[in-house]
Design a protein around this motif. Structure first.
Motif, PDB file in Angstrom:
ATOM      1  N   SER A  84       0.826  -1.199   0.000  1.00  0.00           N
ATOM      2  CA  SER A  84       0.000   0.000   0.000  1.00  0.00           C
ATOM      3  C   SER A  84       0.862   1.251   0.000  1.00  0.00           C
ATOM      4  O   SER A  84       1.844   1.339   0.741  1.00  0.00           O
ATOM      5  CB  SER A  84      -0.919   0.001   1.221  1.00  0.00           C
ATOM      6  OG  SER A  84      -1.667   1.207   1.285  1.00  0.00           O
ATOM      7  N   ALA A  85       0.510   2.210  -0.823  1.00  0.00           N
ATOM      8  CA  ALA A  85       1.244   3.480  -0.906  1.00  0.00           C
ATOM      9  C   ALA A  85       0.262   4.635  -0.883  1.00  0.00           C
ATOM     10  O   ALA A  85      -0.940   4.473  -1.128  1.00  0.00           O
ATOM     11  CB  ALA A  85       2.103   3.536  -2.165  1.00  0.00           C
ATOM     12  N   LEU A  86       0.789   5.820  -0.600  1.00  0.00           N
ATOM     13  CA  LEU A  86      -0.051   7.003  -0.444  1.00  0.00           C
ATOM     14  C   LEU A  86       0.674   8.220  -0.985  1.00  0.00           C
ATOM     15  O   LEU A  86       1.861   8.409  -0.724  1.00  0.00           O
ATOM     16  CB  LEU A  86      -0.359   7.195   1.048  1.00  0.00           C
ATOM     17  CG  LEU A  86      -1.428   8.197   1.464  1.00  0.00           C
ATOM     18  CD1 LEU A  86      -2.794   7.807   0.923  1.00  0.00           C
ATOM     19  CD2 LEU A  86      -1.479   8.263   3.001  1.00  0.00           C
ATOM     20  N   ASP A 129      -0.485  -0.551  -4.439  1.00  0.00           N
ATOM     21  CA  ASP A 129      -1.899  -0.177  -4.349  1.00  0.00           C
ATOM     22  C   ASP A 129      -1.949   1.273  -3.892  1.00  0.00           C
ATOM     23  O   ASP A 129      -1.646   1.580  -2.737  1.00  0.00           O
ATOM     24  CB  ASP A 129      -2.601  -1.097  -3.348  1.00  0.00           C
ATOM     25  CG  ASP A 129      -4.066  -0.720  -3.151  1.00  0.00           C
ATOM     26  OD1 ASP A 129      -4.598   0.015  -4.004  1.00  0.00           O
ATOM     27  OD2 ASP A 129      -4.654  -1.134  -2.138  1.00  0.00           O
ATOM     28  N   ILE A 130      -2.294   2.164  -4.798  1.00  0.00           N
ATOM     29  CA  ILE A 130      -2.322   3.593  -4.483  1.00  0.00           C
ATOM     30  C   ILE A 130      -3.520   4.236  -5.162  1.00  0.00           C
ATOM     31  O   ILE A 130      -3.885   3.877  -6.293  1.00  0.00           O
ATOM     32  CB  ILE A 130      -1.005   4.275  -4.928  1.00  0.00           C
ATOM     33  CG1 ILE A 130      -0.896   5.696  -4.380  1.00  0.00           C
ATOM     34  CG2 ILE A 130      -0.816   4.236  -6.438  1.00  0.00           C
ATOM     35  CD1 ILE A 130       0.512   6.296  -4.474  1.00  0.00           C
ATOM     36  N   ARG A 142      -6.240   4.225   6.672  1.00  0.00           N
ATOM     37  CA  ARG A 142      -5.400   4.266   5.473  1.00  0.00           C
ATOM     38  C   ARG A 142      -3.920   4.386   5.849  1.00  0.00           C
ATOM     39  O   ARG A 142      -3.062   3.696   5.311  1.00  0.00           O
ATOM     40  CB  ARG A 142      -5.824   5.447   4.600  1.00  0.00           C
ATOM     41  CG  ARG A 142      -5.149   5.530   3.263  1.00  0.00           C
ATOM     42  CD  ARG A 142      -5.805   4.612   2.282  1.00  0.00           C
ATOM     43  NE  ARG A 142      -5.300   4.838   0.944  1.00  0.00           N
ATOM     44  CZ  ARG A 142      -5.777   4.218  -0.120  1.00  0.00           C
ATOM     45  NH1 ARG A 142      -6.754   3.355  -0.002  1.00  0.00           N
ATOM     46  NH2 ARG A 142      -5.286   4.466  -1.309  1.00  0.00           N
ATOM     47  N   LEU A 143      -3.621   5.285   6.780  1.00  0.00           N
ATOM     48  CA  LEU A 143      -2.242   5.473   7.201  1.00  0.00           C
ATOM     49  C   LEU A 143      -1.692   4.213   7.863  1.00  0.00           C
ATOM     50  O   LEU A 143      -0.536   3.845   7.655  1.00  0.00           O
ATOM     51  CB  LEU A 143      -2.140   6.647   8.181  1.00  0.00           C
ATOM     52  CG  LEU A 143      -2.402   8.052   7.622  1.00  0.00           C
ATOM     53  CD1 LEU A 143      -2.381   9.078   8.747  1.00  0.00           C
ATOM     54  CD2 LEU A 143      -1.393   8.413   6.550  1.00  0.00           C
ATOM     55  N   THR A 146      -0.262   1.897   5.297  1.00  0.00           N
ATOM     56  CA  THR A 146       0.631   2.443   4.273  1.00  0.00           C
ATOM     57  C   THR A 146       2.070   1.995   4.487  1.00  0.00           C
ATOM     58  O   THR A 146       2.633   2.160   5.566  1.00  0.00           O
ATOM     59  CB  THR A 146       0.553   3.980   4.257  1.00  0.00           C
ATOM     60  OG1 THR A 146      -0.760   4.375   3.865  1.00  0.00           O
ATOM     61  CG2 THR A 146       1.561   4.573   3.283  1.00  0.00           C
ATOM     62  N   GLU A 147       2.683   1.469   3.421  1.00  0.00           N
ATOM     63  CA  GLU A 147       4.080   1.047   3.471  1.00  0.00           C
ATOM     64  C   GLU A 147       5.022   2.039   2.798  1.00  0.00           C
ATOM     65  O   GLU A 147       6.211   2.089   3.117  1.00  0.00           O
ATOM     66  CB  GLU A 147       4.228  -0.330   2.816  1.00  0.00           C
ATOM     67  CG  GLU A 147       3.487  -1.430   3.556  1.00  0.00           C
ATOM     68  CD  GLU A 147       3.611  -2.766   2.862  1.00  0.00           C
ATOM     69  OE1 GLU A 147       4.758  -3.230   2.670  1.00  0.00           O
ATOM     70  OE2 GLU A 147       2.564  -3.343   2.510  1.00  0.00           O
ATOM     71  N   LEU A 201       5.305   6.200   1.292  1.00  0.00           N
ATOM     72  CA  LEU A 201       4.803   7.547   1.035  1.00  0.00           C
ATOM     73  C   LEU A 201       5.482   8.092  -0.206  1.00  0.00           C
ATOM     74  O   LEU A 201       6.714   8.077  -0.310  1.00  0.00           O
ATOM     75  CB  LEU A 201       5.094   8.476   2.211  1.00  0.00           C
ATOM     76  CG  LEU A 201       4.279   8.310   3.492  1.00  0.00           C
ATOM     77  CD1 LEU A 201       4.763   9.302   4.553  1.00  0.00           C
ATOM     78  CD2 LEU A 201       2.784   8.503   3.233  1.00  0.00           C
ATOM     79  N   LEU A 249       1.849   5.508  11.236  1.00  0.00           N
ATOM     80  CA  LEU A 249       2.319   4.801  10.039  1.00  0.00           C
ATOM     81  C   LEU A 249       3.200   3.618  10.466  1.00  0.00           C
ATOM     82  O   LEU A 249       4.373   3.538  10.106  1.00  0.00           O
ATOM     83  CB  LEU A 249       3.124   5.752   9.149  1.00  0.00           C
ATOM     84  CG  LEU A 249       2.356   6.861   8.434  1.00  0.00           C
ATOM     85  CD1 LEU A 249       3.293   7.988   8.039  1.00  0.00           C
ATOM     86  CD2 LEU A 249       1.661   6.302   7.190  1.00  0.00           C
ATOM     87  N   LEU A 255       5.301   1.743   7.711  1.00  0.00           N
ATOM     88  CA  LEU A 255       6.034   2.535   6.730  1.00  0.00           C
ATOM     89  C   LEU A 255       7.425   1.966   6.479  1.00  0.00           C
ATOM     90  O   LEU A 255       8.202   1.748   7.407  1.00  0.00           O
ATOM     91  CB  LEU A 255       6.139   3.987   7.200  1.00  0.00           C
ATOM     92  CG  LEU A 255       6.748   4.974   6.194  1.00  0.00           C
ATOM     93  CD1 LEU A 255       5.858   5.115   4.970  1.00  0.00           C
ATOM     94  CD2 LEU A 255       6.961   6.336   6.854  1.00  0.00           C
TER      95      LEU A 255
END
Length: 335
Positions: free
Chosen positions: A6-8, A33-34, A51-52, A55-56, A58, A75, A78
């Motif tokens: 997962s990314a953001l 996945d973003i 969501r945070l 997240t892996e 940023l 996070l 992260l």
């Protein structure tokens, strides 16, 4: 199919289409996945909590809020911060590195347009294009300066302050031309300078013996007003100063006093303050070219920054070292 990490996006949404045009965005979404419709500018938004937490990575850029220890607490998974701009000094708390998060920056990609701008300016200054343009426009006749012995780029001595990414790129771009290049950088040895094809000198010698000086040092407490009144006075009559680094490296008041006399010239893409007050004489002086902080990546050049971030992400996901990783120990003496 294994689940993608997962990314953001954490940046201003206005830049997203330029940083990640369709082909680059497609590459990114194949890797992680973003949500391209979600750009975070406030990590404290309660709606982001879940969501945070998952997240892996940023993907950060201009407009990203500061990543503090409190933000990091939200996070827990992260693994990496991939920055689509230059410096991360003001963006990331040192705790990011202490928690083992990999950090990458697109500073090297952003260095290219700055170096290109600098090269163009140096070549034009050597031919006194700015001065001759004004004279030609005023007289509508060829200026007598066309035969002046001080105009031209044959064997001209150029001084580079700072062997930063940009400084080194400028040196590389200058290599095919008939210049003698001097370098001042306290972290570069004479042997390293020779390997770059330049001559290492102290700052005062560089200023006193160069007809064009270009500033590429980082903004640190030690470099604030590096070029003060005394050092600006060392520049030969008719010399030109180019600043695409940070305005704080030059004492603006002292530089303005020098420029008002007409003794030297300047091309300034950065100033202190920025922008300058409307009443600043620098806007009106014929021996000054001001540009509004445009040397770095703009327009279609932003796509290079996005590609760099995706390349770095791919490296992390395939177990390879980052090409442009940033280490905590480097921050004290880098931009």
């Amino acid at each position: 199919m294994p689940q993608r990490p997962s990314a953001l996006f954490a940046l201003a949404d206005r830049n997203l289409p330029l940083l990640f045009p369709p082909a680059t965005l497609a590459r990114l979404t194949e890797l992680v996945d973003i949500d391209p419709a979600l750009t975070v500018t406030d990590f404290g938004d309660p709606a982001l909590g879940e969501r945070l937490a998952g997240t892996e990575f940023l993907i950060t850029g201009w407009g990203c809020p500061v990543v503090t220890p409190t933000v990091l607490d939200g996070l827990p998974r992260l693994r990496g911060v991939l920055h689509t701009a230059g410096t991360v000094k003001a963006l990331l708390d040192p705790e990011v590195w202490r928690r083992g998060v990999a950090v990458s920056t697109a500073a090297a990609a952003n260095a290219l347009p700055v170096a290109e701008y600098t090269l163009g300016v140096i070549l034009l200054l050597g031919k006194d294009v700015l001065g001759l343009h004004d004279e030609y426009r005023a007289t509508r006749a060829f200026p007598p300066g066309l035969t002046h012995r001080d105009i031209g780029n044959a064997g001209r001595r150029v001084g580079i302050i700072g062997a930063s990414r940009i400084g080194r790129r400028v040196i590389e771009l200058l290599r095919p031309f008939d210049f003698e290049v001097l370098l001042h950088d306290p972290y570069v040895t004479e042997a390293e300078a020779r390997a770059l094809g330049v001559r290492a000198v102290d700052l005062d010698t560089l200023l006193a013996s160069s007809t064009i000086v270009s500033v590429h040092a980082p903004a640190t407490p030690e470099t604030r007003h590096l070029l003060d009144a005394a050092r600006l006075a060392l520049l030969p009559d008719g010399a030109a100063l180019v600043n695409t680094a940070r305005g704080s490296l030059v004492d603006t008041e002292a530089l303005t006093k020098e420029l008002v006399t007409g003794r030297i010239r300047a091309v300034l893409d950065v100033t202190e303050p920025e922008p300058l007050p409307a009443e600043s004489p620098l806007f009106r002086l014929p021996n000054v070219l001001l540009t509004p902080h445009v040397a770095g990546s703009l327009g279609n050049e932003l796509s290079r920054l996005g590609r760099t971030a995706v390349d770095e992400l791919e490296r992390l996901l395939t177990g390879r070292p980052l090409a442009y990783g940033v280490e905590l120990a480097e921050l004290a003496r880098t931009a």
